[in-house]
Write an enzyme that holds these catalytic residues in place. Structure first.
Site, mmCIF file in Angstrom:
data_model
loop_
_atom_site.group_PDB
_atom_site.id
_atom_site.type_symbol
_atom_site.label_atom_id
_atom_site.label_comp_id
_atom_site.label_asym_id
_atom_site.label_seq_id
_atom_site.Cartn_x
_atom_site.Cartn_y
_atom_site.Cartn_z
ATOM 1 N N ASP A 34 21.323 -47.458 -3.991
ATOM 2 C CA ASP A 34 20.328 -46.994 -3.023
ATOM 3 C C ASP A 34 18.982 -47.035 -3.718
ATOM 4 O OD1 ASP A 34 20.801 -45.098 -0.272
ATOM 5 O OD2 ASP A 34 18.791 -45.148 -1.159
ATOM 6 N N PHE A 272 36.559 -39.308 25.387
ATOM 7 C CA PHE A 272 35.161 -39.555 25.770
ATOM 8 C C PHE A 272 34.919 -39.350 27.261
ATOM 9 C CE2 PHE A 272 32.549 -40.773 22.160
ATOM 10 C CZ PHE A 272 33.502 -40.546 21.190
ATOM 11 N N LEU A 273 35.630 -38.390 27.803
ATOM 12 C CA LEU A 273 35.402 -37.998 29.200
ATOM 13 C C LEU A 273 35.016 -36.521 29.239
ATOM 14 C CD1 LEU A 273 38.239 -39.810 31.212
ATOM 15 C CD2 LEU A 273 35.799 -40.353 31.177
ATOM 16 N N GLY A 276 28.857 -33.142 29.516
ATOM 17 C CA GLY A 276 28.035 -32.285 28.676
ATOM 18 C C GLY A 276 26.558 -32.474 28.955
ATOM 19 N N CYS A 283 23.695 -43.346 16.660
ATOM 20 C CA CYS A 283 24.369 -44.597 17.043
ATOM 21 C C CYS A 283 24.250 -44.940 18.526
ATOM 22 C CB CYS A 283 25.830 -44.520 16.640
ATOM 23 S SG CYS A 283 26.033 -44.184 14.894
HETATM 24 C C1 UGA Z 1 29.853 -42.989 17.371
HETATM 25 C C2 UGA Z 1 31.196 -43.659 17.695
HETATM 26 O O1 UGA Z 1 32.095 -42.716 18.282
HETATM 27 C C3 UGA Z 1 31.843 -44.233 16.427
HETATM 28 O O2 UGA Z 1 33.034 -44.944 16.768
HETATM 29 C C4 UGA Z 1 30.861 -45.196 15.767
HETATM 30 O O3 UGA Z 1 31.370 -45.711 14.558
HETATM 31 C C5 UGA Z 1 29.552 -44.460 15.466
HETATM 32 O O4 UGA Z 1 29.010 -43.939 16.707
HETATM 33 C C6 UGA Z 1 28.605 -45.456 14.850
HETATM 34 O O5 UGA Z 1 28.258 -46.430 15.509
HETATM 35 O O6 UGA Z 1 28.298 -45.329 13.659
HETATM 36 P P1 UGA Z 1 29.084 -40.621 16.401
HETATM 37 O O7 UGA Z 1 27.688 -41.059 16.713
HETATM 38 O O8 UGA Z 1 29.361 -39.985 15.101
HETATM 39 O O9 UGA Z 1 30.101 -41.866 16.535
HETATM 40 O O10 UGA Z 1 29.450 -39.558 17.493
HETATM 41 P P2 UGA Z 1 30.489 -39.395 18.697
HETATM 42 O O11 UGA Z 1 31.538 -38.454 18.308
HETATM 43 O O12 UGA Z 1 30.897 -40.697 19.223
HETATM 44 O O13 UGA Z 1 29.528 -38.669 19.750
HETATM 45 C C7 UGA Z 1 28.331 -39.283 20.217
HETATM 46 C C8 UGA Z 1 27.662 -38.402 21.231
HETATM 47 O O14 UGA Z 1 28.397 -38.384 22.442
HETATM 48 C C9 UGA Z 1 27.523 -36.937 20.805
HETATM 49 O O15 UGA Z 1 26.267 -36.458 21.204
HETATM 50 C C10 UGA Z 1 28.653 -36.252 21.548
HETATM 51 O O16 UGA Z 1 28.406 -34.890 21.769
HETATM 52 C C11 UGA Z 1 28.659 -37.041 22.839
HETATM 53 N N1 UGA Z 1 29.960 -37.015 23.545
HETATM 54 C C12 UGA Z 1 31.066 -37.547 22.991
HETATM 55 C C13 UGA Z 1 30.020 -36.482 24.824
HETATM 56 O O17 UGA Z 1 29.009 -35.998 25.378
HETATM 57 N N2 UGA Z 1 31.206 -36.502 25.499
HETATM 58 C C14 UGA Z 1 32.342 -37.035 24.951
HETATM 59 O O18 UGA Z 1 33.397 -37.019 25.629
HETATM 60 C C15 UGA Z 1 32.263 -37.564 23.674
#
Ligand code: UGA
Length: 506
Positions: A34, A272-273, A276, A283
């Site tokens: 880094d 992911f359903l 919220g 990401c």
């Molecule tokens: C996301 C993807 O899930 C990963 O597979 C991917 O590798 C990553 O991006 C990336 O591209 O690096 P992440 O950003 O850590 O991961 O978070 P998630 O757990 O996916 O949640 C993303 C957002 O969606 C959060 O704000 C979460 O609260 C929201 N969310 C998630 C919902 O509102 N409802 C859901 O059912 C799931």
């Protein structure tokens, strides 16, 4: 497990650092580079700059022997067989991914190539990036037979990144030559053969030696698209359920029943359903915009993604209105904000809907007492503490004398609050829950007004409410109403679920 491979990772952010620790965990020798000297020093001394389960343990386990940190890109890269690029690809002003870091790293890597290397994109990048990397390396005078460019996208979620890495749903390897594919296969062999899951210290997770992760070998272009399309699809699922939640609110149905009913269809799936306050993080917002931009450049109309973004922005505004409906006005109101990170389990506040909602409340004159188990330090760099904004050490302190508790992310701790204790400390027992962490009956029975997403509001006192102008679509019903003493009875959602939704629609 097989012989170790010399791996070199450029970038020690969430992806680079987790990959470094996990590659070491499955037996390889890793150098993580880094250009941030202070970060490198911290990592060498045993510090861990991010909050990620199992990461400190893995780094401690391997720091002395298999993982090394440096800021010297060139000399370390010389010994590597595979060089992973895991630098940031932030969103540019046009919405496209800014690839300047990838470009700079590719040139630098080129200068260190003396024998065959596989250069692997790990950062999320638009399709064709691998071709650009190839061109950059060639322009720097490296002959074609000394390198290949491959794509190995990651699907790690923050907070569970180590488990996601070691127990993946799938491993996607995009390679154009058998030589490059062989190196990548060898790197992941301890996982794909199941050998890792037999070792004593293996990080626990869903995979076992009898059920190791599958490998999908594709072209580099397909691998690049798989990453963008997966994130865009997951974001679409979230926006979809959020709109369904808004319909549920209007008709008095429970979105969680609806999501369960949809998710039991194996073609849809239950994940992911969760309705919220909208998705955030480093990401989804960036990748949806970048994928939309890729489509635009290819002259493909992907208006669906614009809708996904629009719905996501609207969901935050709608939630904010919901809090407003519970309080009438914000000025001078004390609000306990539980959650600052973009979701529970992380200290990451990038594109956090929670922080955005806190900012909206502050702009309207609320006094916010915020608590997050991990993200307060980072949040205070964005919103400094002051007379209007204070960071508290526990949720009950945040809730002292509060006019409302607003739940903004889904830390487990927030789903397990001692509600009677919380109620005692509050001025008014109002919870506005942006993550549906409670069955409405639970806070209701304790005398809370409980307002959540896509579910009928639950109120503390039973009052018969006549519905004016009720129609067949929304039959007149008995609602449980609670009118807090300090709040004027103008508050729409205090008396009727449907009224709340209507006032928001304006
Ligand atoms: C996301 C993807 O899930 C990963 O597979 C991917 O590798 C990553 O991006 C990336 O591209 O690096 P992440 O950003 O850590 O991961 O978070 P998630 O757990 O996916 O949640 C993303 C957002 O969606 C959060 O704000 C979460 O609260 C929201 N969310 C998630 C919902 O509102 N409802 C859901 O059912 C799931």
């Amino acid at each position: 497990m097989k012989d170790q491979i010399q791996i070199y990772i450029v970038g020690s952010g969430y992806v680079g650092l987790v990959a470094a620790a996990c590659f070491a965990e499955i037996g390889h020798r890793v150098v993580c580079v880094d250009n941030d000297e202070a970060k490198v020093q911290m990592l060498r001394e045993g510090g861990v700059p991010i909050h990620e389960e199992y990461l400190p343990e893995l780094l401690n386990r391997h720091r002395a022997n298999r993982v090394e940190f440096t800021s010297d890109l060139k000399s370390a890269a010389r010994a590597a067989q595979a060089i992973f690029i895991a630098v940031g690809t932030p969103q540019s002003e046009t919405g496209s991914a800014d690839l300047s870091y990838v470009d700079a790293v590719a040139s630098e890597i080129a200068r260190s190539i003396g024998d065959y290397k596989v250069i692997v994109e790990k950062s999320t990048v638009p399709v064709y990036t691998n071709e650009w990397i190839r061109k950059v390396v060639e322009r720097n005078g490296v002959p074609q037979d000394l390198f290949d460019v491959a794509s190995n996208p990651e699907f790690l979620r923050e907070g569970t990144a180590v488990v996601d890495f070691l127990h993946p749903d799938r491993i996607v390897l995009g390679a154009q030559t058998e030589r490059a594919a062989a190196v990548l296969r060898a790197i992941y062999e301890p996982l794909t053969s199941g050998a890792y899951y037999r070792v004593d210290h293996a990080v626990p997770g869903p995979r076992t030696s009898d059920d190791p992760p599958p490998v999908l070998l594709t072209t580099t272009k397909a691998a690049e698209i798989i990453k963008h399309a997966s994130n865009a699809f997951l974001a679409t699922k979230i926006s979809f359920i959020n709109v369904v939640a808004n319909i549920c609110e209007e008709v008095g149905a429970d979105v969680q029943d609806v999501a369960r009913g949809m998710g039991l269809d194996s073609r849809i799936g239950p994940k992911f359903l969760r309705a919220g306050i909208g998705y955030g993080g480093s990401c989804f917002p960036k990748d949806v915009a970048a994928f939309r931009h890729v489509a635009e450049q290819m002259n493909v109309d992907f208006g669906l993604l614009e809708e996904v973004e629009k719905i996501n922005a609207e969901q935050k505004r709608r939630f904010f209105q919901k809090v407003r409906s519970a309080l009438w006005t914000f000025r001078g109101k004390k609000i306990a904000a539980l959650g600052l990170a973009f979701k529970g389990g992380t200290d990451d506040i990038r594109e956090s809907p929670a922080l955005e909602i806190v900012e909206m409340m502050l702009r309207e004159g609320a006094l916010v007492r915020a608590y997050d188990p991990a993200a307060a330090a980072r949040a205070s760099e964005m919103i400094p503490a002051g007379p209007q904004m204070r960071y508290m050490d526990d949720p009950y302190e945040a809730a002292r004398d509060a006019d409302a508790v607003v739940i903004l992310n889904d830390w487990q701790e927030f789903a397990e609050l001692d509600l009677p204790r919380l109620k005692k400390t509050m001025h008014f027992p109002i919870i506005v829950d942006g993550r549906n962490l409670y069955a409405p009956q639970v806070p209701l029975e304790l005398g809370f007004t409980y307002i959540s997403i896509g579910r009928p509001a639950a109120h503390g006192l039973t009052v018969s409410v006549e519905r004016a102008g009720s129609d067949l679509r929304r039959p007149a019903m008995q609602a449980r109403a609670f009118v807090p003493p300090r709040i004027a009875p103008l508050v729409g959602c205090e008396t009727q679920t449907g009224t709340l939704a209507r006032s928001e629609g304006a």
